[in-house]
Write a protein that holds these residues in place. Sequence first.
Motif, PDB file in Angstrom:
ATOM      1  N   ASP A   1      -6.765   7.690 -19.652  1.00  0.00           N
ATOM      2  CA  ASP A   1      -7.657   8.731 -19.253  1.00  0.00           C
ATOM      3  C   ASP A   1      -7.052   9.378 -17.952  1.00  0.00           C
ATOM      4  OD1 ASP A   1      -9.246   8.816 -21.401  1.00  0.00           O
ATOM      5  OD2 ASP A   1     -10.809   7.265 -20.292  1.00  0.00           O
ATOM      6  N   GLY A   2      -5.965   9.092 -17.410  1.00  0.00           N
ATOM      7  CA  GLY A   2      -5.359   9.627 -16.147  1.00  0.00           C
ATOM      8  C   GLY A   2      -5.953   8.932 -14.855  1.00  0.00           C
ATOM      9  N   LYS A   3      -6.701   7.945 -15.153  1.00  0.00           N
ATOM     10  CA  LYS A   3      -7.301   7.166 -13.940  1.00  0.00           C
ATOM     11  C   LYS A   3      -6.395   6.029 -13.275  1.00  0.00           C
ATOM     12  CE  LYS A   3     -12.111   7.920 -15.677  1.00  0.00           C
ATOM     13  NZ  LYS A   3     -13.139   7.397 -16.293  1.00  0.00           N
ATOM     14  N   LEU A   4      -6.750   6.038 -11.957  1.00  0.00           N
ATOM     15  CA  LEU A   4      -5.983   4.953 -11.204  1.00  0.00           C
ATOM     16  C   LEU A   4      -6.382   3.663 -11.729  1.00  0.00           C
ATOM     17  CD1 LEU A   4      -5.606   6.181  -7.657  1.00  0.00           C
ATOM     18  CD2 LEU A   4      -4.400   6.808  -9.518  1.00  0.00           C
ATOM     19  N   ALA A   5      -5.676   2.665 -11.735  1.00  0.00           N
ATOM     20  CA  ALA A   5      -6.015   1.186 -12.177  1.00  0.00           C
ATOM     21  C   ALA A   5      -7.187   0.599 -11.315  1.00  0.00           C
ATOM     22  CB  ALA A   5      -4.697   0.272 -12.348  1.00  0.00           C
ATOM     23  N   ARG A   6      -7.099   1.078  -9.985  1.00  0.00           N
ATOM     24  CA  ARG A   6      -8.096   0.495  -9.013  1.00  0.00           C
ATOM     25  C   ARG A   6      -9.674   0.891  -9.106  1.00  0.00           C
ATOM     26  NH1 ARG A   6      -8.259   3.787  -4.275  1.00  0.00           N
ATOM     27  NH2 ARG A   6      -6.800   5.468  -4.386  1.00  0.00           N
TER      28      ARG A   6
ATOM     29  N   LEU B   1       0.343  -3.809 -10.436  1.00  0.00           N
ATOM     30  CA  LEU B   1       0.314  -2.629 -10.896  1.00  0.00           C
ATOM     31  C   LEU B   1       0.367  -1.617  -9.666  1.00  0.00           C
ATOM     32  CD1 LEU B   1      -2.644  -2.714 -13.564  1.00  0.00           C
ATOM     33  CD2 LEU B   1      -0.134  -2.739 -13.762  1.00  0.00           C
ATOM     34  N   LEU B   2       0.959  -0.398  -9.689  1.00  0.00           N
ATOM     35  CA  LEU B   2       1.092   0.633  -8.784  1.00  0.00           C
ATOM     36  C   LEU B   2      -0.129   1.170  -8.373  1.00  0.00           C
ATOM     37  CD1 LEU B   2       4.289   2.413 -10.162  1.00  0.00           C
ATOM     38  CD2 LEU B   2       4.356   0.755  -8.295  1.00  0.00           C
ATOM     39  N   THR B   3      -0.933   1.552  -9.293  1.00  0.00           N
ATOM     40  CA  THR B   3      -2.298   2.268  -8.947  1.00  0.00           C
ATOM     41  C   THR B   3      -3.269   1.414  -8.652  1.00  0.00           C
ATOM     42  OG1 THR B   3      -2.887   2.354 -11.100  1.00  0.00           O
ATOM     43  CG2 THR B   3      -1.512   4.355 -10.368  1.00  0.00           C
ATOM     44  N   VAL B   4      -3.200  -0.096  -8.490  1.00  0.00           N
ATOM     45  CA  VAL B   4      -4.305  -0.715  -7.867  1.00  0.00           C
ATOM     46  C   VAL B   4      -3.906  -0.849  -6.412  1.00  0.00           C
ATOM     47  CG1 VAL B   4      -4.603  -3.253  -7.655  1.00  0.00           C
ATOM     48  CG2 VAL B   4      -4.334  -2.461  -9.683  1.00  0.00           C
ATOM     49  N   LYS B   5      -2.933  -0.483  -5.788  1.00  0.00           N
ATOM     50  CA  LYS B   5      -2.603  -0.333  -4.410  1.00  0.00           C
ATOM     51  C   LYS B   5      -3.352   0.679  -3.719  1.00  0.00           C
ATOM     52  CE  LYS B   5       2.408  -1.636  -5.183  1.00  0.00           C
ATOM     53  NZ  LYS B   5       2.482  -3.081  -4.739  1.00  0.00           N
TER      54      LYS B   5
ATOM     55  N   ALA C   1       0.928  -1.192  -0.046  1.00  0.00           N
ATOM     56  CA  ALA C   1       0.092  -0.183  -0.025  1.00  0.00           C
ATOM     57  C   ALA C   1       0.953   1.374  -0.139  1.00  0.00           C
ATOM     58  CB  ALA C   1      -0.883  -0.202   1.184  1.00  0.00           C
ATOM     59  N   ILE C   2       0.164   2.215  -0.184  1.00  0.00           N
ATOM     60  CA  ILE C   2       0.843   3.466  -0.369  1.00  0.00           C
ATOM     61  C   ILE C   2       0.433   4.705   0.623  1.00  0.00           C
ATOM     62  CG2 ILE C   2       1.621   5.630  -1.807  1.00  0.00           C
ATOM     63  CD1 ILE C   2       1.108   3.579  -4.221  1.00  0.00           C
ATOM     64  N   ALA C   3       1.402   5.227   1.318  1.00  0.00           N
ATOM     65  CA  ALA C   3       0.843   6.491   2.199  1.00  0.00           C
ATOM     66  C   ALA C   3       1.742   7.794   1.483  1.00  0.00           C
ATOM     67  CB  ALA C   3       1.611   6.165   3.825  1.00  0.00           C
ATOM     68  N   GLU C   4       0.782   8.445   1.046  1.00  0.00           N
ATOM     69  CA  GLU C   4       1.399   9.831   0.084  1.00  0.00           C
ATOM     70  C   GLU C   4       1.407  10.679   0.991  1.00  0.00           C
ATOM     71  OE1 GLU C   4      -0.258  11.556  -4.115  1.00  0.00           O
ATOM     72  OE2 GLU C   4      -0.128   9.256  -3.864  1.00  0.00           O
ATOM     73  N   VAL C   5       2.534  11.393   1.350  1.00  0.00           N
ATOM     74  CA  VAL C   5       2.719  12.465   1.990  1.00  0.00           C
ATOM     75  C   VAL C   5       2.415  13.814   1.303  1.00  0.00           C
ATOM     76  CG1 VAL C   5       4.083  13.650   3.856  1.00  0.00           C
ATOM     77  CG2 VAL C   5       4.414  11.078   3.463  1.00  0.00           C
ATOM     78  N   VAL C   6       1.568  14.444   1.861  1.00  0.00           N
ATOM     79  CA  VAL C   6       1.145  15.732   1.184  1.00  0.00           C
ATOM     80  C   VAL C   6       1.492  16.824   1.917  1.00  0.00           C
ATOM     81  CG1 VAL C   6      -0.341  17.053  -0.144  1.00  0.00           C
ATOM     82  CG2 VAL C   6      -0.572  14.619  -0.348  1.00  0.00           C
ATOM     83  N   ARG C   7       2.242  17.921   1.637  1.00  0.00           N
ATOM     84  CA  ARG C   7       2.595  19.000   2.574  1.00  0.00           C
ATOM     85  C   ARG C   7       1.567  19.951   2.323  1.00  0.00           C
ATOM     86  NH1 ARG C   7       8.301  22.773   1.690  1.00  0.00           N
ATOM     87  NH2 ARG C   7       7.538  24.740   2.653  1.00  0.00           N
ATOM     88  N   ILE C   8       0.957  20.570   3.598  1.00  0.00           N
ATOM     89  CA  ILE C   8      -0.124  21.697   3.463  1.00  0.00           C
ATOM     90  C   ILE C   8       0.339  22.726   4.629  1.00  0.00           C
ATOM     91  CG2 ILE C   8      -1.839  20.032   3.166  1.00  0.00           C
ATOM     92  CD1 ILE C   8      -2.617  20.104   6.235  1.00  0.00           C
ATOM     93  N   PHE C   9       1.759  22.833   4.619  1.00  0.00           N
ATOM     94  CA  PHE C   9       2.273  24.078   5.587  1.00  0.00           C
ATOM     95  C   PHE C   9       3.056  24.999   4.712  1.00  0.00           C
ATOM     96  CE2 PHE C   9       5.473  20.788   6.225  1.00  0.00           C
ATOM     97  CZ  PHE C   9       6.542  21.560   6.023  1.00  0.00           C
TER      98      PHE C   9
ATOM     99  N   ILE D   1       2.444  12.972  -8.522  1.00  0.00           N
ATOM    100  CA  ILE D   1       2.716  11.656  -8.170  1.00  0.00           C
ATOM    101  C   ILE D   1       1.739  10.656  -8.657  1.00  0.00           C
ATOM    102  CG2 ILE D   1       2.661  10.142  -6.081  1.00  0.00           C
ATOM    103  CD1 ILE D   1       3.439  12.456  -4.204  1.00  0.00           C
ATOM    104  N   ASN D   2       0.676  10.932  -8.721  1.00  0.00           N
ATOM    105  CA  ASN D   2      -0.320   9.968  -9.247  1.00  0.00           C
ATOM    106  C   ASN D   2      -0.208   9.729 -10.513  1.00  0.00           C
ATOM    107  OD1 ASN D   2      -1.191   9.525  -6.473  1.00  0.00           O
ATOM    108  ND2 ASN D   2      -3.492  10.472  -6.900  1.00  0.00           N
ATOM    109  N   LEU D   3       0.092  10.830 -11.383  1.00  0.00           N
ATOM    110  CA  LEU D   3       0.220  10.776 -12.608  1.00  0.00           C
ATOM    111  C   LEU D   3       1.286   9.852 -13.192  1.00  0.00           C
ATOM    112  CD1 LEU D   3      -0.453  11.502 -15.606  1.00  0.00           C
ATOM    113  CD2 LEU D   3       0.786  13.555 -15.216  1.00  0.00           C
ATOM    114  N   GLU D   4       2.436  10.013 -12.317  1.00  0.00           N
ATOM    115  CA  GLU D   4       3.657   9.214 -12.758  1.00  0.00           C
ATOM    116  C   GLU D   4       3.383   7.980 -12.274  1.00  0.00           C
ATOM    117  OE1 GLU D   4       6.179  10.075 -14.002  1.00  0.00           O
ATOM    118  OE2 GLU D   4       5.528  12.265 -14.185  1.00  0.00           O
ATOM    119  N   LEU D   5       2.553   7.319 -11.444  1.00  0.00           N
ATOM    120  CA  LEU D   5       2.227   6.077 -11.081  1.00  0.00           C
ATOM    121  C   LEU D   5       1.346   5.533 -12.289  1.00  0.00           C
ATOM    122  CD1 LEU D   5       1.172   6.255  -7.307  1.00  0.00           C
ATOM    123  CD2 LEU D   5       3.522   5.528  -8.232  1.00  0.00           C
ATOM    124  N   VAL D   6       0.364   6.080 -12.701  1.00  0.00           N
ATOM    125  CA  VAL D   6      -0.384   6.012 -13.600  1.00  0.00           C
ATOM    126  C   VAL D   6       0.284   5.850 -14.990  1.00  0.00           C
ATOM    127  CG1 VAL D   6      -2.030   6.828 -15.452  1.00  0.00           C
ATOM    128  CG2 VAL D   6      -2.490   7.181 -12.853  1.00  0.00           C
TER     129      VAL D   6
END
Length: 383
Positions: free
Chosen positions: A174-179, A196-200, A99-107, A128-133
């Motif tokens: 179309d830029g969608k995740l495989a899952r 596949l990465l985007t199934v995770k 699985a993936i824990a995607e860290v996103v900066r909000i500060f 990030i998601n586009l590169e995985l796609v």
Amino acid sequence: MSLSIGIVGLPNVGKSTLFNALTKKSVLAANYPFATIDPSVGVVAVPDDRLWKLSEFSKSKKTVPASVEFVDIAGLVKGASEGQGLGNQFLTNIRETNAIAEVVRIFEDPDIIHVDAQIDPMKDIEVINLELVLADLQTVSKRIHNIKSDIKKGVKNAIIESEALARLEKALQDGKLARTVELNEFEKPLIAQLNLLTVKPILYVLNKKGGGKNLDDSPAGEVDPRFEKLMQFLKGTNASYVLVDAKIEEDLKEMVGEEKEMFRRELGGTPTPHPDGSSPQAGEQDGVNNLIRAGYDMLGLITYFTTGEDETRGWVIQRGWTAPLAGTAIHTDFKDKFVKAEVIEWNKLLEAGSYAAAREKGLLRTEGREYVVKDGDVIEFKI
């Protein structure tokens, strides 16, 4: 069973800082891109008060919590799917996790550079998601080419797989995740082999900064449009997410209890709300613990216990496993040698006061091979 969650994100969003807080293990965390080159792995205990209550009940000499593995993975940049930055290594490392824990900066902090020189969490997620796609699109396209000869020969599995691959290719283009693509019971095992990465499953970790300017700290009645857009995406896609102040959690990693909460407030930390917006109760203000639990749940894991004078231990299994399968967490032989299991809910055992009392009250059940183990069961296997 060993399951891992890969901590990913753009450079300088707080991945390694978060990893340090999670594992209480010092790894390189510096203020420049690619501070993390080789993935670091940490086995993290799943916070669970039930374990310690059972251990106290049994006066156990040893207590072993359930655990989940976190992997700190090198920062990703745009073009990773084409080998930019440490892209190839990033994609290989994340492919090995569950699985993936995607860290996103909000500060915002001018002293901590952002790879794009601006704070825009949705843009970070999109990169990030586009590169995985794109990486998955390469994998799917290659697979479509490789099974053409089998399709011509009329190989049944190849024909079934090709139909699923066609739908996946369209979604990824179309830029969608495989899952997001629904697969039937015959297609799932065939596609699973592609890893596949985007199934995770993805858990979005929104990283704040105590005492700093956070996108969710807008004055009453006002919402930062960047944060509002982020929330719309998370809720619109039914995504799992947690809010964490990685730096404060790292600073407090050696502390526990009231002392930890006192220093959290002094450092400018605030109670971390639940994803539904509700306020945390006492003991639920630890962002790292919330992250561990969320990751554990996201993987579809539950815990059952064994307890006695020698040891109390939490065992990790997949939700829905039957008793013989659950026994393999202890030893692989348990599946074939399984005869029966004595089962009781953890809280009922504590209420009874002893195994003997629980047996007298009829609370201790004998279950067979078809029994589906529940979270919190205390089990003694008979083989």
